[in-house]
Every structure is written in C-alpha cells, then in structure tokens.
Write an enzyme that holds these catalytic residues in place. Structure first.
Site, PDB file in Angstrom:
ATOM      1  N   GLU A 278      -9.653   0.453   4.528  1.00  0.00           N
ATOM      2  CA  GLU A 278     -10.012  -0.058   3.208  1.00  0.00           C
ATOM      3  C   GLU A 278      -9.712  -1.564   3.112  1.00  0.00           C
ATOM      4  OE1 GLU A 278      -7.494   1.603   0.250  1.00  0.00           O
ATOM      5  OE2 GLU A 278      -8.772   1.022  -1.441  1.00  0.00           O
ATOM      6  N   HIS A 279      -8.482  -1.948   3.499  1.00  0.00           N
ATOM      7  CA  HIS A 279      -8.076  -3.356   3.456  1.00  0.00           C
ATOM      8  C   HIS A 279      -7.663  -3.804   4.854  1.00  0.00           C
ATOM      9  CE1 HIS A 279      -6.712  -1.580  -0.493  1.00  0.00           C
ATOM     10  NE2 HIS A 279      -7.466  -2.560  -0.942  1.00  0.00           N
TER      11      HIS A 279
ATOM     12  N   HIS B  52     -54.112  14.869  -1.676  1.00  0.00           N
ATOM     13  CA  HIS B  52     -53.694  13.494  -1.420  1.00  0.00           C
ATOM     14  C   HIS B  52     -54.899  12.682  -0.925  1.00  0.00           C
ATOM     15  CE1 HIS B  52     -49.625  15.137  -1.602  1.00  0.00           C
ATOM     16  NE2 HIS B  52     -49.103  13.934  -1.445  1.00  0.00           N
TER      17      HIS B  52
ATOM     18  N   ASP C  33      -6.184  -7.095  -5.273  1.00  0.00           N
ATOM     19  CA  ASP C  33      -6.047  -5.971  -6.206  1.00  0.00           C
ATOM     20  C   ASP C  33      -6.220  -6.422  -7.650  1.00  0.00           C
ATOM     21  OD1 ASP C  33      -5.607  -4.010  -4.366  1.00  0.00           O
ATOM     22  OD2 ASP C  33      -3.422  -4.147  -4.444  1.00  0.00           O
TER      23      ASP C  33
ATOM     24  N   HIS D  61       1.911   2.917  -3.272  1.00  0.00           N
ATOM     25  CA  HIS D  61       0.914   3.573  -4.130  1.00  0.00           C
ATOM     26  C   HIS D  61       1.087   5.087  -4.164  1.00  0.00           C
ATOM     27  CE1 HIS D  61      -1.884   0.802  -5.873  1.00  0.00           C
ATOM     28  NE2 HIS D  61      -2.069   0.146  -4.750  1.00  0.00           N
TER      29      HIS D  61
ATOM     30  N   GLN E 255       0.832  -1.202   0.000  1.00  0.00           N
ATOM     31  CA  GLN E 255       0.000   0.000   0.000  1.00  0.00           C
ATOM     32  C   GLN E 255       0.862   1.246   0.000  1.00  0.00           C
ATOM     33  OE1 GLN E 255      -3.362  -0.063  -0.502  1.00  0.00           O
ATOM     34  NE2 GLN E 255      -2.715  -2.176  -0.845  1.00  0.00           N
TER      35      GLN E 255
END
Lengths: 429, 429
Positions: free
Chosen positions: B327-328, B420, B361, B262, B259
């Site tokens: 996230e992971h 209505h 991934d 990235h 990670q």
C-alpha cells in the site's frame, strides 16, 4: 411487450416497477461456485482436469488438449474468407485507434510550498479474458476485451474458453490471432476463473479477469473480486431508442430486435411521441418474427421485457431514459444533440438516424462491453483503465515538511495515533 | 518479526509464503450479512431501528435520533481549538487541489471516415460514505472520501456512522462540515451499507458507497457490489520502507510503527542493505514500545507481521517490493528516483528521507485510501474517477456508415446475429 403512456394516471407506478426490477436470474449457484473455486485453489490442475471432463466432456491430458497454440490461431485466421478477415482487421484497427486515445496522462509537479506530487500509471502484468463456448463465442467480444488490454501495455494476455468435446470456434481463434493473444487454455466455467485468479501448475495467475460468461462465470468473478481485478458484473443486454415519427419504422424495429435476439432476458425499449409510429414499429417487429432466424429468442425477449413508452413530448425522454440508465441509448431524431445534452446515465449513446447500435457492437471503435441493469448510474464501459493502475507519489523537501508537517502532527494527535505524529515531529526537530 | 536475508538459501521459499499469505481474517460473517441486507431491503427503516438498537444500543425514533444536522456539524467545528480547525482546513484545501487535477477530459472528434466518436464523463448523483464509530472514526478518512466525491460533482453526499449510545465524534462532525457533507445518518454496520444501496423510507439510495469499516461492513460492500459501485475491498494497512544506512534509525522506526499502530494485523516491512542499520531500527522500535501509548497494538503487529529483509544491494529492492505490491512504499535513499523508476506495483510512494508516510495520511494531497493486500498489482487509490462514469458516443454520417457498415454486417452474420446485420443493411440500401 408492455405499452405505457406518460399521460396515464398509473404511469408512474408501472414505470417505477420497471426501473426497480432486475432481470438477472438470482440462480442458487453461489455455493457450487464457492466449492469449485476452493477445489481449484487447493488442487490446481487436477481439479481443472476433473471439472473439464465433467462439464465440457473434454479430456485434458496432452499439451494440445490443454492449450491452443498461436500457430493454430494463425491457421484459423488463414482459413477465413478474405472479406471476413478484412472485416476483423478493420474492426481491430478502429477499436485500437479509439482506445489509444484513452491512455491516461501521468502527473508530476511541485506545488507552491515545494512539495512534489504526482501520479504514475502502469499496466497490470497479466490479464485473463474469458470467452464463452457455444453460441455466445463472439469474435467481436474477444477484440473488445483483448485490444484495450494490449493498448494498456499488458505483457501477458491469457484467454480461457471451454471447448466442449474439443471443438474450438475458428472465428474466435482468428480474432485471438488479430489481437495478439499470448495464451489460450481449453478450460471454461467457474473453474477457469479460479485458475486465472489463483494460478495452477499450468496456468499462471493473472491480475485482472474480464469477459462475458454464464451465471457461474459471473458468480465466480463476483466471488474473486479483490483477489483479482474484474471488469463488471454484467447482466442481459438492453437498448433504449428515443425516436420521433420521422424515422423508418423498419430501421427502428431492426434496432430493437438486435438486442432482443441476444437473449430471452434482453430488454428493448422504445420512447416515442407518436402513437402511430409506435404501432408501425410494432407491426414491423411482428413481421420480422415470421422470418428472422433468431425469432424465437427475440420474440421471448420482446414479449416478456419489451417496452414502449408514449410521451406527450420528447422533452420527457431524457429524464425517463436516465431512470432506466440503459446500456445502449439511440437518439433517432433530427437534432439528437439536444436530447444528448440532457442525458446523464447511459453506457453508450448512438446519435442520429444513421447510427444503429450494431455499428457500435462491431466496428465504430468504442467498447461494446458496457454497464447493464441500470449500472450506468455509476459504471462505465470497459477501457484501457481497467488494465492499468495508478501509483500516487509524494516527495517533501525540508521546507515543505516544515510548512505543513505541524498541521499533520496536530491531526495525528487528535486521532490518537502518536507514532504517526512522531514520524513527522522527529524530522522537524 | 521475521528477518530474512536474500543471500540465505531458504529466502525464496520464505519470501514466497509471505507474498502468498493474506492477513485478512476470513470471518464467517457472509451469511449473517446476507440476512441483514435482506431484512433492510424488505423492511426498510423498521429493520434499521431493530439492528441499531441491538448493535449500537441506540434508539432511532425522533429526527434527532436518526440524523445529525448540518448545524450540529458546524457547531462541532466551532468548538474545535483554532489550531485543529486550521489543520483540518489546510488538509482539506490540499486534498481538494490535488484531486481537482484528476478531473478527466471529455473526448469528441470526427475521424477520417466522418464518424463522430467520443466519451463524456459525468458524476454519479449520490454517494454514500461509511464512517466507522469508535477508535477508527478518523476525520482524515472523512476528508479523503468526501472531497473527491464533491470535486467529481456529486450532488448528494451521505454519511452513515454508528453512534453507540448516541455518542458522535466531534472531530468527524467538524470534518463533515469542512467537506460539505449533505446528510449524516446514525446508522452503522452492514445495515447502513444496505440502506445506502437499496434505500429506505428515510435514507434514499445512493449510487456509490465508499469508506472503511469492520469485517461486516466490508462483506456488505462485497455482497452489494454491482447493486451500487464500491471503492475497494480493503484489508489491513501496510508499509514497506526501502532504506540505506545513511538514515536516522529513529525516523525509520517511527515510520514502521506508524502503520503498526493502526491494527494488530497491519504489516511493516524494512528492506535495507545494511544489517547494522537494521539492528539499530529494531532497537529503536523496541525502545518505543516502552513509551508509545499505542504500543500494545503496534507490538502485536510488529511481532506477528513485521519483516526485515537484508539485501546484498538495494538494486534487489524494487523487484522484492513489486512482489509485495505494498500500500505504502517509502524510499529513504539519497537518490530515491533511481529506485522509483524501477518500481511498478505500489499504492503510493514516498520519496526521500524527509517524506514520512504519515504526511500522506493527512495533508500532502493525494488520497490515503489505497489498495492493500497486494492489490496494487491491479488497483489504484481512491480518486474522483470512483465518483464518475463515462458515456461513450457514436454518430455516423451517411458516408461513414457506407464506409464501414458492410464489414459490420459481415461480422454480425458470421456471429449468427441477423437482426444486428439487418439494422445496418437496411440503412445502406
């Protein structure tokens, strides 16, 4: 009101303009809302006190000024007449039953190479529900937002609502009792949305914010999207009625007016293959303006945004309806299924002559929070899924990693991500 | 890198700050993006030509300057070496299989009072997928966005991607071929998102826009949310590894670095109950910095955002992990199920020592577009549902309307909405 015929030469250009137009007022509230959000984020309760004094003429000092207790909601419920209480309970039970059917299934399986794969759904911990004050404080909206949250499994359901001058709406409190709301705070506007999203000393933050509101509330939700989950950017209500001549024109007139009476920016549309029937509906609407208590709003909506489209054949209706992608679509024909089968973009569809849209607003069961402003092209009504999220999972066996790991290594290398490749290749050697 | 022990006196205050911090850079791009969106809305292709010349040094004049044909994608695919082509195909097949299992079920039933109720799912007509240029142009991202759209049933899948100086990425084109993308336009940045949302002369508007991008692209999506559907406001990637001492420290180091490599703002977190193991992982990471081609990025990420939490017992891990809502989440223990059962907020979970995050991934099957920045509290990974919408429907029989109509009338009257009430009561009399 505008009347068009599909056989007219200029139909396409006029209809295209209607499809393109947005009825949302692009109010210059963005900067003011940004300021309010920032103040609440920085100064918490102090900012809430100031804004509530300024905007709602309500002084937040004692616990009772800040919140409304569950006991007060129960008392409001007990004060209602029996018939209304029963109506609320019937609506709640039917909404609950429909939404229980939306609960998603988890997945958990092992595929042919021995890879375990799946997805597990869980509820958000806390949800905030905005309830407008004044005229738009609808108990039905409270039920439609709160019940899906509770069915999803939300533990903490928080309502914020402005109580100008301290006045709360008994019907809304009764609905909060029926829906088992956990907290009610007397805060409104953009500052309420900020409190729900960021949290303050008194009001703990939530994970998802839903519920209708004015332009400031809508803009606050838009700006905080991503900090919290939100339901939808909602615009004025709309109804589209597809009707042949074998309908009671007074029924159809009432259906069109039931959206028009919501707001001057609401839109009511009739698509029919019979010009004579259209004229009857027009007459019935005009007659209603003479006696309807909400005639002023309804007339403004009908005059400015009302639309009648005369088609040669109702076969043309589904394609026109799809281009408008209306929030509510009524199909008042002998064989509604035939038209419904060809429809693709609509928030909710009402099938047959005995299904006025209003039955869906209150009691049928499906949610009445629906996409407006052509958003049914890509958005859905509120559901339990708005209060849940999905966690995917992967479990590789030695064999599974051996089977597909090398391909992943190849892709990682091609993308120039060597540590990705390394994390797999080290386990393979 | 920060190292904390849950047994330290100041742990809670330090950990709480990490939970609260957002790593997104709050770039002052809002106004610039608003200008670009407005220019494209007003002036269409002319604005695209100007922005593309200015930002991408690419001149849009001939058809070939504007778009990339399916034939060109096929040719790029054919140019790949066999191994890479097969890796792409394997990934695509596995992603497709997993996402086919997400297709939702329609509902259609008649309840005990004779009310027909249901919900029908349908795909959006057109989806737009943003693919960044340069370093972040990942073929895997194209597959992860495009395949769910196609599985959902989207007829028109449009890719926009900047091609600075005219250069396109062969791997991305090959992936577009594998995923059956329908159109590719050589346009990037906020102007591409505007073109997808509003439509221009050349590029017809879509209903949903997904895909990663820089701060301008993210802001454009945020501003256009509601005009089109969007996937998520995405931030930097993050991984949280829960590991006991019986792991290979080099494997775990590679996972954390996968990670970190990235982006300098990515975050890698290790939770372990063994300080000695943590030290081994640290050493392995430091060693990797000496040889990893992506070490500069990875080191910046690890130095600035890396975190090691030493717990007394791994029983503490699920609650800490839920607060970070990463996230992971990797669970590298002998019995990952025990910890997974207690987890609630995570984008995707990787079970056991043989499941490095990178396998997800590329090739496992579940989507790699996942909620970041603590959004797993309320958001889910990309799925076929992001490319579909649900139309609820209601069909009342005479008896059904008689059974519940009066309660709806009562509620409509209580809410002050007489039209209505009228639309129901007229049908009941």
């Amino acid at each position: 009101m505008l009347k068009l015929r599909t056989s007219d030469a200029d139909f396409e250009s006029k209809f295209a303009r209607i499809v393109r137009d947005r009825r949302e007022s692009d109010a210059q509230v963005g900067r003011d809302v940004a300021t309010i959000l920032n103040e609440v984020r920085e100064r918490g309760d102090k900012a809430l006190v100031e804004f509530t004094t300024r905007f709602d003429q309500h002084n937040l000092s004692s616990d009772e000024d800040w919140g409304i207790s569950k006991e007060a909601c129960k008392a409001a419920y007990d004060r209602l007449d029996t018939e209304l209480r029963e109506a609320l309970e019937t609506a709640a039970a039917r909404i609950r039953a429909y939404h229980e059917g939306q609960l998603p299934q988890d997945r958990d399986y092992t595929d042919e190479i021995g890879m375990r794969l799946g997805a597990r759904w869980s509820a958000v911990e806390a949800a905030g529900l905005y309830v407008p004050g004044g005229r738009a404080a609808y108990p039905s909206s409270l039920l439609m937002n709160a019940i899906p949250a509770k069915v999803a499994g939300v533990e903490r359901l928080v309502v914020t609502t402005p109580t100008p001058g301290g006045e709360a709406n008994d019907l809304v409190l009764a609905a909060a009792h029926v829906a088992s709301v956990d907290e009610i705070w007397r805060v409104g506007g953009a500052q309420a949305i900020a409190a729900l999203a960021y949290g303050t000393e008194r009001i703990k933050r939530v994970d998802v914010v839903t519920g209708p509101g004015n332009a400031w509330v809508a803009e606050a939700k838009r700006q905080l999207y991503g900090v919290v989950g939100i339901d939808m950017v909602a615009g004025p209500s709309e109804i589209l009625v597809i009707a042949d001549k074998d309908n009671n024109s007074e029924w159809i007139a009432a259906d069109l007016l039931s959206q028009a009476e919501h707001d001057p920016t609401s839109q009511s549309i009739l698509i029919t293959d019979d010009a004579g029937f259209a004229a009857q509906v027009e007459d019935a609407i005009d007659l209603e303006f003479l006696k309807l208590p909400t005639a002023k709003t309804a007339k403004a909506s009908w005059d400015d945004h009302g639309l009648i489209v005369i088609v040669d054949s109702l076969d043309e209706a589904p394609a026109l309806s799809d281009r408008l992608a209306a929030e509510h679509v009524e199909i008042a024909t002998a064989d509604p299924e035939a038209i419904f089968a060809k429809l693709r973009h609509a928030g909710s569809v009402f099938l047959g002559r005995m299904t006025p849209e209003a039955v869906g607003d209150y009691i049928a069961g499906p949610n009445h929070v629906l996409p407006t402003g052509r958003r049914a092209r890509f958005a859905s009504g509120l559901s339990v899924l708005d209060f849940m999220k999905r966690t995917s999972f992967i479990g590789a066996s030695d064999d599974a990693l051996k089977a597909i790991g090398p391909a992943a290594v190849r892709l990682a290398e091609a993308e120039g991500l060597p540590a990705h490749a390394l994390s797999i290749s080290r386990r393979l050697s």
